[in-house]
Design a protein around this motif. Structure first.
Motif, PDB file in Angstrom:
ATOM      1  N   ARG A 174       0.850  -1.185   0.000  1.00 28.44           N
ATOM      2  CA  ARG A 174       0.000   0.000   0.000  1.00 28.44           C
ATOM      3  C   ARG A 174       0.894   1.247   0.000  1.00 28.44           C
ATOM      4  O   ARG A 174       1.872   1.317   0.754  1.00 28.44           O
ATOM      5  CB  ARG A 174      -0.880  -0.025   1.251  1.00 28.44           C
ATOM      6  N   PRO A 175       0.596   2.250  -0.837  1.00 30.98           N
ATOM      7  CA  PRO A 175       1.437   3.459  -0.886  1.00 30.98           C
ATOM      8  C   PRO A 175       1.514   4.145   0.480  1.00 30.98           C
ATOM      9  O   PRO A 175       0.507   4.265   1.179  1.00 30.98           O
ATOM     10  CB  PRO A 175       0.712   4.356  -1.901  1.00 30.98           C
ATOM     11  N   ASN A 176       2.711   4.568   0.831  1.00 29.44           N
ATOM     12  CA  ASN A 176       2.926   5.220   2.133  1.00 29.44           C
ATOM     13  C   ASN A 176       2.617   6.714   2.004  1.00 29.44           C
ATOM     14  O   ASN A 176       3.509   7.561   2.004  1.00 29.44           O
ATOM     15  CB  ASN A 176       4.360   4.983   2.599  1.00 29.44           C
ATOM     16  N   ILE A 177       1.327   6.998   1.865  1.00 31.66           N
ATOM     17  CA  ILE A 177       0.853   8.378   1.719  1.00 31.66           C
ATOM     18  C   ILE A 177      -0.237   8.622   2.764  1.00 31.66           C
ATOM     19  O   ILE A 177      -1.191   7.852   2.860  1.00 31.66           O
ATOM     20  CB  ILE A 177       0.269   8.629   0.312  1.00 31.66           C
ATOM     21  N   TYR A 178      -0.059   9.679   3.543  1.00 30.66           N
ATOM     22  CA  TYR A 178      -1.089  10.068   4.507  1.00 30.66           C
ATOM     23  C   TYR A 178      -2.054  11.010   3.816  1.00 30.66           C
ATOM     24  O   TYR A 178      -1.658  12.015   3.223  1.00 30.66           O
ATOM     25  CB  TYR A 178      -0.454  10.745   5.725  1.00 30.66           C
ATOM     26  N   PHE A 179      -3.358  10.678   3.895  1.00 26.63           N
ATOM     27  CA  PHE A 179      -4.374  11.507   3.255  1.00 26.63           C
ATOM     28  C   PHE A 179      -5.593  11.588   4.160  1.00 26.63           C
ATOM     29  O   PHE A 179      -6.110  10.565   4.613  1.00 26.63           O
ATOM     30  CB  PHE A 179      -4.769  10.918   1.896  1.00 26.63           C
ATOM     31  N   LYS A 180      -6.033  12.808   4.431  1.00 19.13           N
ATOM     32  CA  LYS A 180      -7.208  13.000   5.283  1.00 19.13           C
ATOM     33  C   LYS A 180      -7.973  14.236   4.826  1.00 19.13           C
ATOM     34  O   LYS A 180      -7.406  15.317   4.699  1.00 19.13           O
ATOM     35  CB  LYS A 180      -6.793  13.160   6.745  1.00 19.13           C
ATOM     36  N   GLN A 181      -9.265  14.041   4.567  1.00 20.16           N
ATOM     37  CA  GLN A 181     -10.112  15.177   4.202  1.00 20.16           C
ATOM     38  C   GLN A 181     -10.433  16.020   5.438  1.00 20.16           C
ATOM     39  O   GLN A 181     -10.574  15.482   6.537  1.00 20.16           O
ATOM     40  CB  GLN A 181     -11.408  14.697   3.557  1.00 20.16           C
ATOM     41  N   LYS A 182     -10.573  17.331   5.243  1.00 21.45           N
ATOM     42  CA  LYS A 182     -10.887  18.241   6.335  1.00 21.45           C
ATOM     43  C   LYS A 182     -12.066  19.127   5.949  1.00 21.45           C
ATOM     44  O   LYS A 182     -12.501  19.143   4.796  1.00 21.45           O
ATOM     45  CB  LYS A 182      -9.658  19.092   6.673  1.00 21.45           C
ATOM     46  N   LYS A 183     -12.581  19.869   6.916  1.00 17.22           N
ATOM     47  CA  LYS A 183     -13.734  20.735   6.660  1.00 17.22           C
ATOM     48  C   LYS A 183     -13.322  22.121   6.172  1.00 17.22           C
ATOM     49  O   LYS A 183     -14.146  22.870   5.658  1.00 17.22           O
ATOM     50  CB  LYS A 183     -14.580  20.855   7.929  1.00 17.22           C
ATOM     51  N   GLY A 184     -12.064  22.463   6.357  1.00 13.62           N
ATOM     52  CA  GLY A 184     -11.600  23.779   5.930  1.00 13.62           C
ATOM     53  C   GLY A 184     -10.089  23.827   5.913  1.00 13.62           C
ATOM     54  O   GLY A 184      -9.405  22.854   6.248  1.00 13.62           O
ATOM     55  N   GLY A 185      -9.553  24.995   5.499  1.00 16.57           N
ATOM     56  CA  GLY A 185      -8.105  25.170   5.530  1.00 16.57           C
ATOM     57  C   GLY A 185      -7.404  24.921   4.220  1.00 16.57           C
ATOM     58  O   GLY A 185      -6.171  25.044   4.145  1.00 16.57           O
ATOM     59  N   GLY A 186      -8.135  24.545   3.177  1.00 16.18           N
ATOM     60  CA  GLY A 186      -7.504  24.288   1.887  1.00 16.18           C
ATOM     61  C   GLY A 186      -6.738  22.977   1.869  1.00 16.18           C
ATOM     62  O   GLY A 186      -6.932  22.105   2.717  1.00 16.18           O
ATOM     63  N   ILE A 187      -5.847  22.846   0.894  1.00 14.33           N
ATOM     64  CA  ILE A 187      -5.055  21.622   0.748  1.00 14.33           C
ATOM     65  C   ILE A 187      -3.659  21.857   1.313  1.00 14.33           C
ATOM     66  O   ILE A 187      -2.890  22.683   0.805  1.00 14.33           O
ATOM     67  CB  ILE A 187      -4.971  21.192  -0.728  1.00 14.33           C
TER      68      ILE A 187
END
Length: 364
Positions: A174-187
């Motif tokens: 599995r790719p070692n990438i941390y990804f988490k959606q948020k409610k604000g703050g942009g990318i």
């Protein structure tokens, strides 16, 4: 325009687009769209969800292995040879029309082996019973891809493409990438290593295609567009796979030697029962199962009955397997085997076990 036509159009666009710095954003958008359409294609429709459409086989035993291959490559013959199950086998295609389970008894473990109907090119788009076959494969712990040694490598290429289309990744991590959606703050983009295959602008382009405008992304290894899309999609399955080339009695010794040295490959002849013992060894190795033996105080280890666990299992997992109430009363454990510096070693609840370790659990 239907989904299949859209997929074909995007694939043609990707094929004719030159890959360079100027087109990497365009390619990233195209690949993101392609992944979205393929995901829509795999979603069950109300018509296909009716009773009797799928292969509902209850998961049992210590691990599940799915047999996948084109028709008449020897899947049913293999099932008959290594299990006590009788699956109809014949020289004509599509002998097996449904999922037939069998059990391999090996090293004290019960490994469920599923003989699935042969799939054809275009299975990911629903041809034959391809979608049901691949849906069962996604629930497996490992895949055996049965191939005909007399037909070269074309079968392997086609089957890998079908599984790749359906979100099954073979023999990769599995790719070692941390990804988490948020409610604000942009990318918020960051990387702990030098990225040579993707950059922040491409990442933003892909996320915007998925209507994601607020997220945190951290690359911990040098990954590309495809790996990042896999992480964003979140429905990919990463499975070990053995490529089993059957009918080696019909090809030259030079060809057998070439195939045998390919990565993750095993050569066999199910009809003549050649190399089946080695195949079982490789299945055990690929599943990464552990045999843990228990010992009572003042008694020799019980080598007749082992606990079958997964690689990385700790003393806590052993306690849960014996009885879930043991963890609450756990004091310490004595372990003999390769996971310890000396035998016996007194260990705690988080000690990681190795294959054929012996454990004695001490309660408060």
């Amino acid at each position: 325009m239907g989904i299949l036509e859209k997929i074909a159009e995007i694939e043609r666009e990707i094929a004719r687009t030159q890959k360079n710095k100027a087109t990497e954003y365009h390619l990233g958008t195209l690949k993101a769209k392609l992944a979205k359409y393929r995901a829509q294609l795999l979603e069950p429709t109300s018509k296909s969800s009716k009773t009797g459409e799928g292969f509902d086989v209850m998961k049992s035993g210590d691990a599940r292995v799915a047999l996948i291959g084109f028709p008449s490559v020897g899947k049913s013959t293999l099932l008959n040879k290594v299990t006590a199950t009788e699956s109809e086998s014949a020289s004509y295609e599509f002998t097996t029309l449904t999922c037939i389970p069998g059990v391999i008894d090996y090293n004290g473990a019960n490994i469920q082996l599923l003989d699935l109907p042969g799939i054809i090119e275009g299975a990911a788009q629903g041809k034959g019973r391809g979608r049901q076959v691949i849906a069962v494969a996604r629930t497996a712990d490992m895949i055996i891809m049965m191939l005909d040694a007399t037909k070269g490598d074309i079968q392997k290429v086609l089957l890998e493409k079908e599984l790749e289309t359906c979100g099954i990744r073979l023999n990769c991590d599995r790719p070692n990438i941390y990804f988490k959606q948020k409610k604000g703050g942009g990318i918020a983009f960051n990387a702990t290593c030098t990225l040579t295959r993707i950059n922040e602008k491409v990442v933003q382009t892909i996320l915007h295609e998925y209507k994601i405008f607020n997220a945190e992304v951290v690359f911990r290894e040098d990954c590309g567009v495809d790996e990042f899309i896999d992480v964003v999609t979140g429905n990919r399955v990463y499975l070990p796979c053995l490529f089993v080339y059957n009918k080696i009695d019909c090809v030259s010794l030079e060809e057998v030697d070439r195939i045998a040295h390919l990565p993750h490959s095993v050569v066999t002849s199910c009809g003549l029962e050649l190399n089946l013992d080695y195949l079982l060894e490789k299945i055990w190795e690929s599943l990464a199962l552990l045999r843990i033996y228990t010992k009572k105080k003042g008694c020799p280890p019980d080598f007749e009955d082992s606990l079958i666990l997964r690689q990385g299992a700790t003393v806590e997992h052993v306690c849960h397997t014996i009885h879930r109430s043991i963890v609450d009363a756990f004091k310490y454990a004595l372990v003999w085997g390769t996971s310890t510096k000396y035998s016996p070693q007194r260990v705690g609840i988080n000690h990681v076990m190795n294959d054929e370790d012996v454990i004695q659990v001490m309660k408060k």
